[in-house]
Scaffold this active site. Sequence first.
Site, short mmCIF file in Angstrom:
data_model
loop_
_atom_site.label_atom_id
_atom_site.label_comp_id
_atom_site.label_asym_id
_atom_site.label_seq_id
_atom_site.Cartn_x
_atom_site.Cartn_y
_atom_site.Cartn_z
N SER A 9 25.43 -10.84 47.34
CA SER A 9 25.45 -9.88 48.46
C SER A 9 25.51 -10.64 49.78
O SER A 9 24.63 -11.43 50.09
CB SER A 9 24.19 -9.02 48.43
OG SER A 9 24.09 -8.35 49.68
N HIS A 34 29.65 -8.96 46.78
CA HIS A 34 28.99 -7.65 46.93
C HIS A 34 28.85 -7.34 48.42
O HIS A 34 28.21 -8.09 49.17
CB HIS A 34 27.63 -7.71 46.25
CG HIS A 34 26.92 -6.39 46.17
ND1 HIS A 34 27.21 -5.45 45.21
CD2 HIS A 34 25.95 -5.85 46.92
CE1 HIS A 34 26.42 -4.39 45.37
NE2 HIS A 34 25.65 -4.61 46.41
N ASP A 36 27.44 -4.72 51.07
CA ASP A 36 26.52 -3.60 51.25
C ASP A 36 26.85 -2.85 52.53
O ASP A 36 26.70 -3.39 53.63
CB ASP A 36 25.08 -4.12 51.32
CG ASP A 36 24.56 -4.52 49.94
OD1 ASP A 36 24.66 -3.68 49.02
OD2 ASP A 36 24.06 -5.65 49.78
N MET A 38 25.92 0.20 54.88
CA MET A 38 24.79 1.09 55.17
C MET A 38 25.03 1.85 56.46
O MET A 38 25.59 1.30 57.41
CB MET A 38 23.51 0.27 55.30
CG MET A 38 23.23 -0.62 54.09
SD MET A 38 21.65 -1.45 54.26
CE MET A 38 21.66 -2.49 52.80
N HIS A 67 29.52 -1.59 47.88
CA HIS A 67 28.40 -0.68 47.57
C HIS A 67 28.18 0.22 48.78
O HIS A 67 27.63 -0.21 49.79
CB HIS A 67 27.16 -1.55 47.26
CG HIS A 67 25.92 -0.77 46.98
ND1 HIS A 67 24.67 -1.34 46.94
CD2 HIS A 67 25.71 0.55 46.73
CE1 HIS A 67 23.76 -0.43 46.67
NE2 HIS A 67 24.37 0.74 46.54
N MET A 69 26.37 2.85 50.76
CA MET A 69 25.10 3.57 50.94
C MET A 69 25.28 4.43 52.17
O MET A 69 24.64 4.22 53.21
CB MET A 69 23.96 2.56 51.09
CG MET A 69 23.63 1.85 49.78
SD MET A 69 22.68 0.33 50.04
CE MET A 69 24.01 -0.83 50.29
N MET A 138 19.81 0.34 40.95
CA MET A 138 19.05 -0.24 42.06
C MET A 138 17.65 -0.62 41.58
O MET A 138 16.93 0.22 41.05
CB MET A 138 18.92 0.75 43.23
CG MET A 138 20.21 1.06 43.96
SD MET A 138 21.12 -0.38 44.55
CE MET A 138 19.90 -1.16 45.62
N ASP A 176 20.85 -4.44 41.13
CA ASP A 176 20.89 -4.81 42.55
C ASP A 176 19.50 -4.71 43.18
O ASP A 176 18.94 -3.61 43.30
CB ASP A 176 21.88 -3.87 43.25
CG ASP A 176 22.10 -4.21 44.71
OD1 ASP A 176 21.56 -5.22 45.19
OD2 ASP A 176 22.84 -3.45 45.37
C1 DX5 Z 1 19.82 -3.44 49.09
C2 DX5 Z 1 21.20 -3.99 48.80
C3 DX5 Z 1 21.18 -5.25 47.98
C4 DX5 Z 1 20.44 -6.39 48.59
C5 DX5 Z 1 20.14 -7.42 47.56
O1 DX5 Z 1 19.98 -2.22 49.74
O2 DX5 Z 1 21.96 -3.02 48.10
O3 DX5 Z 1 22.50 -5.62 47.63
O4 DX5 Z 1 21.11 -6.95 49.64
O5 DX5 Z 1 19.42 -8.45 48.19
P1 DX5 Z 1 18.29 -9.30 47.45
O6 DX5 Z 1 18.98 -10.05 46.36
O7 DX5 Z 1 17.78 -10.16 48.54
O8 DX5 Z 1 17.29 -8.32 46.92
ZN ZN Z 2 23.97 -3.51 47.11
#
Ligand code: DX5
Ligand code: ZN
Length: 219
Positions: A9, A34, A36, A38, A67, A69, A138, A176
């Site tokens: 990520s 990956h 993320d 948001m 991903h 969100m 998750m 994740d």
């Molecule tokens: C959380 C994200 C993850 C996160 C994982 O909302 O979807 O992808 O960045 O990070 P670590 O490996 O640090 O938990």
């Molecule tokens: Zn993620």
Amino acid sequence: MKKIQISPSILSADFSQLGNEIKRLEQGGADMVHVDVMDGHFVPNLTIGPPVIKSLRKYTNLPFDVHLMIDPVHKYIKDYSDAGADIITFHPEATENPLETINLIKSLNKKVGMSLNPKTEIKAVKEYLDKIDLVLVMSVYPGFGGQKFIDDVLRKVKNLDQIRKENNLNFKIEIDGGINFETSMIAIEAGVDILVSGTTVFKENNGDIKKNIKILKQM
Ligand code: DX5
Ligand code: ZN
């Protein structure tokens, strides 16, 4: 032993150097990247959108595992597809009609993922398992990197693996959140195929990405 894939990520990368960070992931043996996304509404944090993803596309040929969100998600799918996503994962709570969202992603020739929040049960995705490419389980509440792994979600991983075997389905199981050198092992044992990792890949062993990916893959 089955081959485990690593999807680092970029949430834990140096955001001022994202292009180089992605190159480092490729050199370090990552299988995909990956991303993320948001929106500060579906989750309490805000990250990047299509223009940034588009500008990163030229730095690697690795698949972009995006991903989402964000809520609502459906009307933004095409933007992420056009920006260069290869896998598009959404949360079922964020769309009025999951089947329409699945079909839209497929019509754009992208792989489809559906994600389960820690409190969301398998029934939210069960009827779609023969139509999608992966389930993203998750193991933290989405929003931030560096959180502690929630053991209870392994129950869903095992259950999904069982459903997959019993029905001869091909979807992958991705996990994740909070993946480190210990939780990765129990996740793999439970049936996970793809590990997302931010903190561990970028920060352990003084940021030796290659070494961290190797350990996570149990190589
Ligand atoms: C959380 C994200 C993850 C996160 C994982 O909302 O979807 O992808 O960045 O990070 P670590 O490996 O640090 O938990
Ligand atoms: Zn993620």
